[in-house]
Write a protein that holds these residues in place. Structure first.
Motif, PDB file in Angstrom:
ATOM      1  N   GLY A 118       0.796  -1.218   0.000  1.00 25.68           N
ATOM      2  CA  GLY A 118       0.000   0.000   0.000  1.00 25.68           C
ATOM      3  C   GLY A 118       0.827   1.265   0.000  1.00 25.68           C
ATOM      4  O   GLY A 118       0.312   2.352   0.253  1.00 25.68           O
ATOM      5  N   ARG A 119       2.110   1.150  -0.278  1.00 26.92           N
ATOM      6  CA  ARG A 119       3.014   2.301  -0.341  1.00 26.92           C
ATOM      7  C   ARG A 119       4.153   1.961  -1.287  1.00 26.92           C
ATOM      8  O   ARG A 119       4.328   0.801  -1.683  1.00 26.92           O
ATOM      9  N   ALA A 120       4.923   2.974  -1.648  1.00 24.89           N
ATOM     10  CA  ALA A 120       6.072   2.756  -2.524  1.00 24.89           C
ATOM     11  C   ALA A 120       7.235   2.188  -1.717  1.00 24.89           C
ATOM     12  O   ALA A 120       7.646   2.770  -0.709  1.00 24.89           O
ATOM     13  N   LEU A 121       7.759   1.045  -2.137  1.00 23.82           N
ATOM     14  CA  LEU A 121       8.919   0.465  -1.469  1.00 23.82           C
ATOM     15  C   LEU A 121      10.179   1.253  -1.811  1.00 23.82           C
ATOM     16  O   LEU A 121      10.356   1.710  -2.939  1.00 23.82           O
ATOM     17  N   ALA A 122      11.054   1.388  -0.829  1.00 25.31           N
ATOM     18  CA  ALA A 122      12.351   2.023  -1.049  1.00 25.31           C
ATOM     19  C   ALA A 122      13.294   1.021  -1.712  1.00 25.31           C
ATOM     20  O   ALA A 122      13.097  -0.193  -1.604  1.00 25.31           O
ATOM     21  N   PRO A 123      14.334   1.507  -2.398  1.00 27.90           N
ATOM     22  CA  PRO A 123      15.271   0.590  -3.059  1.00 27.90           C
ATOM     23  C   PRO A 123      15.854  -0.463  -2.128  1.00 27.90           C
ATOM     24  O   PRO A 123      16.007  -1.626  -2.515  1.00 27.90           O
ATOM     25  N   PHE A 124      16.192  -0.080  -0.882  1.00 25.71           N
ATOM     26  CA  PHE A 124      16.797  -1.055   0.027  1.00 25.71           C
ATOM     27  C   PHE A 124      15.794  -2.141   0.416  1.00 25.71           C
ATOM     28  O   PHE A 124      16.187  -3.284   0.692  1.00 25.71           O
ATOM     29  N   GLU A 125      14.490  -1.814   0.417  1.00 26.21           N
ATOM     30  CA  GLU A 125      13.485  -2.820   0.745  1.00 26.21           C
ATOM     31  C   GLU A 125      13.338  -3.835  -0.381  1.00 26.21           C
ATOM     32  O   GLU A 125      13.177  -5.037  -0.139  1.00 26.21           O
ATOM     33  N   VAL A 126      13.389  -3.358  -1.627  1.00 25.86           N
ATOM     34  CA  VAL A 126      13.333  -4.274  -2.768  1.00 25.86           C
ATOM     35  C   VAL A 126      14.551  -5.193  -2.747  1.00 25.86           C
ATOM     36  O   VAL A 126      14.441  -6.407  -2.960  1.00 25.86           O
ATOM     37  N   ALA A 127      15.732  -4.618  -2.470  1.00 24.33           N
ATOM     38  CA  ALA A 127      16.952  -5.425  -2.392  1.00 24.33           C
ATOM     39  C   ALA A 127      16.873  -6.427  -1.253  1.00 24.33           C
ATOM     40  O   ALA A 127      17.381  -7.550  -1.353  1.00 24.33           O
ATOM     41  N   ASP A 128      16.213  -6.044  -0.166  1.00 26.91           N
ATOM     42  CA  ASP A 128      16.076  -6.927   0.989  1.00 26.91           C
ATOM     43  C   ASP A 128      15.215  -8.137   0.653  1.00 26.91           C
ATOM     44  O   ASP A 128      15.479  -9.253   1.101  1.00 26.91           O
ATOM     45  N   ILE A 129      14.168  -7.928  -0.157  1.00 29.72           N
ATOM     46  CA  ILE A 129      13.321  -9.047  -0.572  1.00 29.72           C
ATOM     47  C   ILE A 129      14.112 -10.014  -1.453  1.00 29.72           C
ATOM     48  O   ILE A 129      14.031 -11.232  -1.296  1.00 29.72           O
ATOM     49  N   TRP A 130      14.879  -9.468  -2.382  1.00 32.58           N
ATOM     50  CA  TRP A 130      15.706 -10.307  -3.262  1.00 32.58           C
ATOM     51  C   TRP A 130      16.761 -11.045  -2.447  1.00 32.58           C
ATOM     52  O   TRP A 130      17.045 -12.217  -2.677  1.00 32.58           O
ATOM     53  N   ASN A 131      17.342 -10.353  -1.468  1.00 32.87           N
ATOM     54  CA  ASN A 131      18.251 -10.962  -0.493  1.00 32.87           C
ATOM     55  C   ASN A 131      19.405 -11.706  -1.158  1.00 32.87           C
ATOM     56  O   ASN A 131      19.727 -12.840  -0.793  1.00 32.87           O
ATOM     57  N   GLY A 132      20.008 -11.068  -2.156  1.00 34.02           N
ATOM     58  CA  GLY A 132      21.166 -11.661  -2.811  1.00 34.02           C
ATOM     59  C   GLY A 132      20.879 -12.938  -3.559  1.00 34.02           C
ATOM     60  O   GLY A 132      21.785 -13.715  -3.853  1.00 34.02           O
ATOM     61  N   GLY A 133      19.613 -13.176  -3.892  1.00 35.46           N
ATOM     62  CA  GLY A 133      19.242 -14.388  -4.617  1.00 35.46           C
ATOM     63  C   GLY A 133      18.683 -15.476  -3.725  1.00 35.46           C
ATOM     64  O   GLY A 133      18.083 -16.434  -4.215  1.00 35.46           O
ATOM     65  N   ASP A 134      18.863 -15.339  -2.404  1.00 34.51           N
ATOM     66  CA  ASP A 134      18.318 -16.335  -1.482  1.00 34.51           C
ATOM     67  C   ASP A 134      16.831 -16.118  -1.237  1.00 34.51           C
ATOM     68  O   ASP A 134      16.118 -17.034  -0.842  1.00 34.51           O
ATOM     69  N   GLY A 135      16.376 -14.886  -1.464  1.00 37.86           N
ATOM     70  CA  GLY A 135      14.966 -14.579  -1.276  1.00 37.86           C
ATOM     71  C   GLY A 135      14.603 -14.392   0.180  1.00 37.86           C
ATOM     72  O   GLY A 135      15.231 -14.948   1.083  1.00 37.86           O
ATOM     73  N   LYS A 136      13.600 -13.569   0.417  1.00 38.32           N
ATOM     74  CA  LYS A 136      13.041 -13.389   1.755  1.00 38.32           C
ATOM     75  C   LYS A 136      11.535 -13.375   1.595  1.00 38.32           C
ATOM     76  O   LYS A 136      10.989 -12.600   0.815  1.00 38.32           O
TER      77      LYS A 136
END
Length: 227
Positions: A118-136
């Motif tokens: 319900g809001r715009a994700l910040a770049p660090f949050e998108v990167a956190d979801i990707w989590n270096g390929g391990d995923g979160k």
């Protein structure tokens, strides 16, 4: 599989609606995002859907109403951005793997962990979801993935007593049961144990729960969160 020119991953519609899709005619094939103002610009980052069916990618589209920008992220990194976005609800049902405004653009592949924020994700949050390929997982990001289980059970032979510890939630109460088998937990020890925060120790740090089945060859405990 790339067996058609257009494939929609998730969509609410065309025009000033939003959609994440593989755009027809791109060479190499690209993913793109419409978040209120047409597709973001080409980014020349190929995602060959179906070439390796075991390779997962993370795709995120963000519309920031404060800047009127729409941004596309692939595998945690920004690859395209476009200004002038004005996102609108077109009244369509949201569809995963299809576009309610464009027939026969079905997604040919697997989809997992879809989330709409319900809001715009910040770049660090998108990167956190990707989590270096391990995923979160989305559950983990929302703090819902903590396993509800005993984390420690100590038996004191001298006292013939137990001390139990489990993951808990603040402002909750719990009921503790015991059984001589794993089939029935009808006997309760305490049905109103107040949570101590993220971890609860029962009966206390310096206390011992008397053995409820003295002399029994085996004993099982069960904890339930009260509703």
């Amino acid at each position: 599989m790339i067996d058609k020119s257009w494939q929609c991953l998730i969509a609410k519609g065309e025009g000033n609606g939003w959609r994440v899709h593989r755009r027809g005619g791109d060479n190499p094939p690209e993913m793109t995002f419409t978040g209120g103002n047409g597709d973001v610009d080409r980014h020349n980052v190929a995602m060959t859907v179906g070439e390796d069916p075991e390779t997962w990618h993370h795709v995120a589209g963000v519309t920031d109403s404060s800047t009127q920008e729409q941004i596309l992220y692939l595998d945690g990194e920004e690859v395209a951005r476009k200004s002038g976005a004005t996102l609108a609800d077109r009244g369509n049902p949201m569809r995963i793997g299809d576009n309610p405004d464009a027939a026969n653009r079905n997604w040919q592949g697997k989809v997992d962990d879809v989330a709409i924020w319900g809001r715009a994700l910040a770049p660090f949050e998108v990167a956190d979801i990707w989590n270096g390929g391990d995923g979160k997982s989305i559950e983990e990001m929302l703090g819902l993935a903590i396993p509800f289980e005993f984390t420690n059970i100590i038996y004191n032979a001298a006292e013939d007593g137990f001390r139990l510890e489990w993951n808990s939630k603040p402002n909750k109460t719990y009921a503790l049961f015991f059984s001589e088998s794993l089939e029935e937990f009808d006997a309760d020890i305490d049905d109103s144990i107040t949570s101590q925060g993220e971890t609860t120790v029962y009966p206390g740090e310096d206390e011992w729960l008397p053995n409820p089945l003295e002399g029994a060859p085996k004993l099982f405990f069960r904890i339930e969160e009260n509703q």
